[in-house]
Write an enzyme that holds these catalytic residues in place. Sequence first.
Site, PDB file in Angstrom:
ATOM      1  CD  GLU A   1       0.836   1.817   9.641  1.00 14.13           C
ATOM      2  OE1 GLU A   1       1.251   1.683   8.480  1.00 14.13           O
ATOM      3  OE2 GLU A   1      -0.047   1.111  10.137  1.00 14.13           O
TER       4      GLU A   1
ATOM      5  CE  LYS B   1      -2.004  -1.007   3.970  1.00 13.88           C
ATOM      6  NZ  LYS B   1      -1.593  -2.378   4.312  1.00 13.88           N
TER       7      LYS B   1
ATOM      8  N   GLY C   1      14.022 -32.444 -28.264  1.00 13.19           N
ATOM      9  CA  GLY C   1      14.867 -31.487 -28.975  1.00 13.19           C
ATOM     10  C   GLY C   1      14.336 -30.072 -28.993  1.00 13.19           C
ATOM     11  CE  LYS C   2      10.507 -29.567 -24.337  1.00 13.59           C
ATOM     12  NZ  LYS C   2      10.882 -30.981 -24.229  1.00 13.59           N
TER      13      LYS C   2
ATOM     14  CD  GLU D   1      14.011 -27.971 -18.646  1.00 17.01           C
ATOM     15  OE1 GLU D   1      14.594 -27.934 -19.735  1.00 17.01           O
ATOM     16  OE2 GLU D   1      13.031 -28.700 -18.419  1.00 17.01           O
TER      17      GLU D   1
END
Lengths: 123, 581
Positions: B71, B46, B287-288, B312
């Site tokens: 505060e 906030k 094979g991506k 990865e």
Amino acid sequence: MKRNAALLADAQTIEAAAAAHATARYVLRLFITGSTPRSARAISNIVKICEEHLEGRYELEVVDISQHPTLAEGEQIIAAPTLVKKLPLPLRRFIGDMSQTERILLGLDLLDAAGKAASARGG
Amino acid sequence: MKKKLPETLPALSKAPTGIEGLDEITGGGLPAGRPTLVCGTAGCGKTMLAMEFLVRGAAQFDEPGVFMMFEENAAELTANVRSLGFDLEKLAVEKKIVLDYVHIERSEIEETGEYDLEGLFIRLGHAIDSIGAKRVVLDTIEALFAGLPNHAVLRAELRRLFRWLKDRGMTAIITGEKGDGNAITRYGLEEYVADCVIILDQRIQEQISTRRLRVLKYRGTAHGTNEYPFLIGAHGFSVLPITSLQLDHRVSTQRILTGIARLDDMLGGQGVYRGSSVLVSGSAGTGKSSIAAKLLETACRRGERALFFAYEESTEQIVRNMRSVDIDLAPWVKKGLLEIHSSRPTLQGLEQHLVVMHDLVRAFRPSVVAVDPISNLTMAYVDAEVKPTLMRLIDFLKKEQVTAIFTSLTSGGEATTSAFEESQVGVSSLMDTWLLLSNVEFTGERNRTIFVRKSRGMAHSNQVREFVLSDKGIDLVDVYLGDDRVLTGSARVAQEAQERAAATLRGEDHQRKLRQLASRRKAIEAQIAALQAEAEAEADEVHFAIAQETLQKKATHQNTDAMAQQRGGATGANGHTIEKR
């Protein structure tokens, strides 16, 4: 700094209540906002209390924060009227029109166990 | 929103917040000259939102502001927001911002009769006047409830305060702590601030926290009603609306090659559109990543910048592994054309990842970005949340004209079964080109196949190709098609060998037949020759016979003549001899 009222008096014998603070010097500051009825009431109420209980050993300064807004910030004033007890420590704030005498006296350490009888009067 | 209204109708005037995304959701900003309530649980941002509203207002929109805090004190706040690049001290010196810390110590306060909060009004009024403020933040005014015992007075005064702010034309943010249960705020501040209410929320799911923002109410204007994730990043607050609610990014007709020649052929011979998004999905080991890496490498070869988000593998691992399929990324990294950003997907929430991506893309300005894989990035989320987030990412990249390639790991999926494909539908609809990789297991080996599931706006092949990864790089090979089946790998090779053998055999057969034909022809020709010879022989005999007869006739004539002569004249002995023969 504008002083609406500054009343100083020599210390004299007061009632034995608040033995611990019997000789302490009080520095009070009352913050008001302009000349509203509530401000006027607060001033007269606190002056009366001081005269009755702190005669001769108090310093009361009345500040109109609408004239001195920076003071409101410095003194962390949000409510009006506010009475700040600067001395003796600890610092205390009283908000309201100072109509509840007993609470003020308690807060100013001017009432102790012995003074409870007086509280009935003061209320 | 504003644009849609006729010119004659005065639209609600709005004060832009300058906060990324928030102005888009609210159609231009917060209601100008009115208070806005921002509420949420502790630590949901906030103060940050309010602070950024004020700082941006002062710095970008020439609207100085007052920050009244209840505060934190000024020093703490200044230190806290410095990490976001806001220099409050400088702004304060320039008289663009006033910080006022209101400290209330309950134990110090004694109520002694009637009072009001005129002190607060005076302080605020003084602060506003001192810099000509247009914006005000009260953070968190609820602290007053704890500090002042008389709530009746307080409520009356708050009502007066908000009225007063409105009268002074202050665009204000009032923050409030979320209440228990259904209550919007703990002390019911929403009762007083009715123009605009924004709710912030921080949720933990699967140990990863996400912050969300929702415009609960915005009187007099249309606004996005969804929950939008938001982030507090290195550059402040940013709300991530779903592609700013519009689909209006520029599109490029330029095509870029993928670097895999046969794949480009499959995509109409020219590769993919610049700025489009490509999904490469497949199960493990299809094979991506290699395709993604190849695309990046190709971009680098063209001299463009490429960014690789790897979730990865580490950078070094990627460089090493890609080398095994003849994709050498190291020189491009060294040249500064390729940046590999590796991190754990669980390091932070999805939105946080998104912000990192935003920041990196903005900073690096790549032309191609690979995310490998998105499925890892989203593993902690339910599908419903992933899609909007990815949509935002895709949109962002499209807006920046960045070609994006996303890999996605699909679980299981032996072949191109429908269930396997459906698991991707969630994100695939957002993609322009979708390459589907799969493993085909047959006769004891697995082979990779690839096909173009879809490719928007271009002719593309409907063929399944075998996808071959070797130390010579990536290549696509035609699969064996025939006998109602598709063969790949060694089965394809075997089948092809078989075909070849069969063809050879058939060829030899033909040769043999031809030879037979030739020899038969020869035989026939020989026969013809023999018959002709025979005919000639017969003809000869006939001629001989005719000749003989002619001769005899002649001889007979001569004999007759001779006899006639002899009978008529001298005779010769020899003449008889000849005749009698």
